[in-house]
Design an enzyme around this catalytic site. Structure first.
Site, PDB file in Angstrom:
ATOM      1  N   LYS A   1       0.852  -1.188   0.000  1.00 20.10           N
ATOM      2  CA  LYS A   1       0.000   0.000   0.000  1.00 20.10           C
ATOM      3  C   LYS A   1       0.886   1.235   0.000  1.00 20.10           C
ATOM      4  O   LYS A   1       1.703   1.432   0.891  1.00 20.10           O
ATOM      5  CB  LYS A   1      -0.919   0.018   1.225  1.00 20.10           C
ATOM      6  CG  LYS A   1      -1.837   1.230   1.286  1.00 20.10           C
ATOM      7  CD  LYS A   1      -2.788   1.148   2.469  1.00 20.10           C
ATOM      8  CE  LYS A   1      -3.724   2.352   2.504  1.00 20.10           C
ATOM      9  NZ  LYS A   1      -4.671   2.288   3.634  1.00 20.10           N
TER      10      LYS A   1
ATOM     11  N   ASP B   1     -13.756   5.256   9.387  1.00 22.17           N
ATOM     12  CA  ASP B   1     -14.066   5.010   7.968  1.00 22.17           C
ATOM     13  C   ASP B   1     -14.511   3.558   7.810  1.00 22.17           C
ATOM     14  O   ASP B   1     -14.147   2.881   6.862  1.00 22.17           O
ATOM     15  CB  ASP B   1     -12.845   5.303   7.103  1.00 22.17           C
ATOM     16  CG  ASP B   1     -13.214   5.554   5.640  1.00 22.17           C
ATOM     17  OD1 ASP B   1     -14.418   5.719   5.372  1.00 22.17           O
ATOM     18  OD2 ASP B   1     -12.324   5.575   4.785  1.00 22.17           O
TER      19      ASP B   1
END
Length: 431
Positions: free
Chosen positions: A123, A230
């Site tokens: 990532k 989130d």
């Protein structure tokens, strides 16, 4: 931006010394003077430094700023990519890099493998993309308030480091998160989850169990001192059936990802973000899976949520009771004792959370107006691409920094005694 490390095999040790010098000088210089690059690199001859600078500039790993009053360079995203991969190659955590498997709002996801052929996920944090409505305000805020040249590249590094701390701690505590392997600058290497995002889920063999375990995850995380902020169908991976361990009763078939925005339950808006996480799951199950449990006072079991339990969903004041101090251990946003540099990251993350709230409100308004969201539309909304072009900064924004740079260059040339180096290797002038 497109990831391209095809030239790394041709770079020399001197090239990486110079590239690292530019990175080190960028900690307190918007534009790193060539003389300072030579000093930090430890190169013997200036000609060797200039040769490496020329090669790095051709590869767009560093860039020369227009209209600068002195000869200097700054690091590019390609440059910090090379430095991160070089570090992980030296640690043998990455051996080869495959294709892209995802492009998110603030990150790129690639499949990689180590020297043993084990597939992993890489990532790359890319904060500051133009998909954010508030990106210009964020940049203006950082320019006006940062004395150390904090920019989106620095924030990407901080976000990656913070997320790595989060998932390392959570994985050690038994939370269903990817196993972390390595972190360098703005890059994280973690476990590859073989499955698909929950946003694609349309049927499940046991919806009440999945709903219950997702809600219990939110509560368990909150009792440990953290709120995800989130927690939605985009950041929950549903594992393939073959990947679920039948002998592990704790393997409920999902893994939660994306933690850089997590906050402490001491945060002033903790209750709001907790409720928003819960509402995201309730809304998805209601609209996409047609599952909407109700409170059932006849039930006495309060250890879960949904069908068969007393409560349909968690409540911050009723269900959150601190049992651990993970927010303190990872210095989460909102916790009282934080590293001073984290405030820049927190401001940027706050704007991101607000932006996501605006996007959710827009989506709800569209649905209320009768606009249908198709599966293809969801795929489009899941990916946020950006332009590589950036606005040129005005000369006024560099005046104060350039003055300091010129003084440092003069001190380097004359060898005056008031030039010192701090613990981070940055040159400073003592009064």
């Amino acid at each position: 931006m497109k990831l391209d490390i095809s030239h790394m095999r041709y770079m020399t040790a001197d090239d990486f010394k110079v590239l690292q010098a530019v990175e080190q000088g960028s900690k307190n210089h918007e534009i790193v003077p060539t003389t300072l690059i030579h000093q930090l690199s430890g190169m013997r001859s200036m000609s060797g430094t200039n040769r490496s600078i020329s090669d790095l500039a051709k590869l767009k790993l560093i860039s020369k700023v227009r209209n600068a009053k002195y000869d200097g360079y700054r690091l590019t995203y390609n440059g910090i990519d090379y430095l991160a991969f070089h570090s992980m190659l030296n640690r043998n955590t990455v051996y080869s890099i495959g294709g892209s498997i995802g492009v998110g709002k603030e990150s790129d996801i690639y499949k990689v493998s180590d020297k043993n052929g084990v597939e992993k996920v890489m990532k790359i944090h890319r904060l500051g993309r133009t998909s954010f409505h508030t990106v210009r305000n964020n940049r203006d805020y950082l320019k006006k308030n940062s004395k150390n040249g904090v920019n989106w590249m620095v924030l990407s590094r901080l976000a990656a480091n913070k997320e790595y701390q989060f998932i390392t701690m959570l994985y050690a505590k038994g939370f269903k998160v990817p196993e972390p392997f390595d972190n360098s600058r703005h890059v994280i290497i973690m476990e590859l989850i073989r499955g698909f995002p929950m946003r694609r889920l349309r049927k499940h063999k046991n919806l009440p169990e999945l709903y219950n375990n997702l809600m219990k995850f939110i509560v368990k995380l909150g009792c440990s001192g953290l709120i995800h902020c989130d927690f939605n169908e985009f950041n929950i991976m549903i594992k393939d059936e073959s990947e679920i361990d039948p002998n592990d009763p704790t393997d409920v078939g999902f893994v939660v990802i994306d933690f850089p925005q997590s906050i402490s339950i001491q945060h002033k808006d903790a209750e709001y973000y907790f409720k928003r996480d819960v509402d995201c799951i309730r809304r998805f199950f209601k609209k996409k899976l047609k599952y909407e449990p109700k409170d059932d006072p006849s039930m006495l079991d309060t250890d879960g949520f949904g069908d068969g339990y007393r409560y349909a969903y968690p409540d911050f004041h009723r269900d959150i009771e601190r049992t651990d101090n993970l927010d303190e251990l990872v210095q989460a946003s909102g916790y009282s004792k934080k590293h001073p540099g984290d405030r820049y990251l927190e401001d940027a993350m706050e704007d991101m959370r607000n932006t996501e709230e605006e996007q959710e409100d827009d989506q709800e308004n569209d649905e209320e107006d009768g606009e249908d969201v198709t599966e293809d539309d969801e795929d489009d909304n899941d990916e946020y691409y950006y332009s590589e072009s950036e606005e040129e900064d005005s000369e006024e924004e560099y005046d104060s920094q350039e003055e300091e740079n010129e003084r440092i260059i003069e001190a380097l040339s004359s060898g005056v005694g008031n030039l010192k180096m701090d613990k981070m290797g940055n040159y400073i002038l003592e009064d």
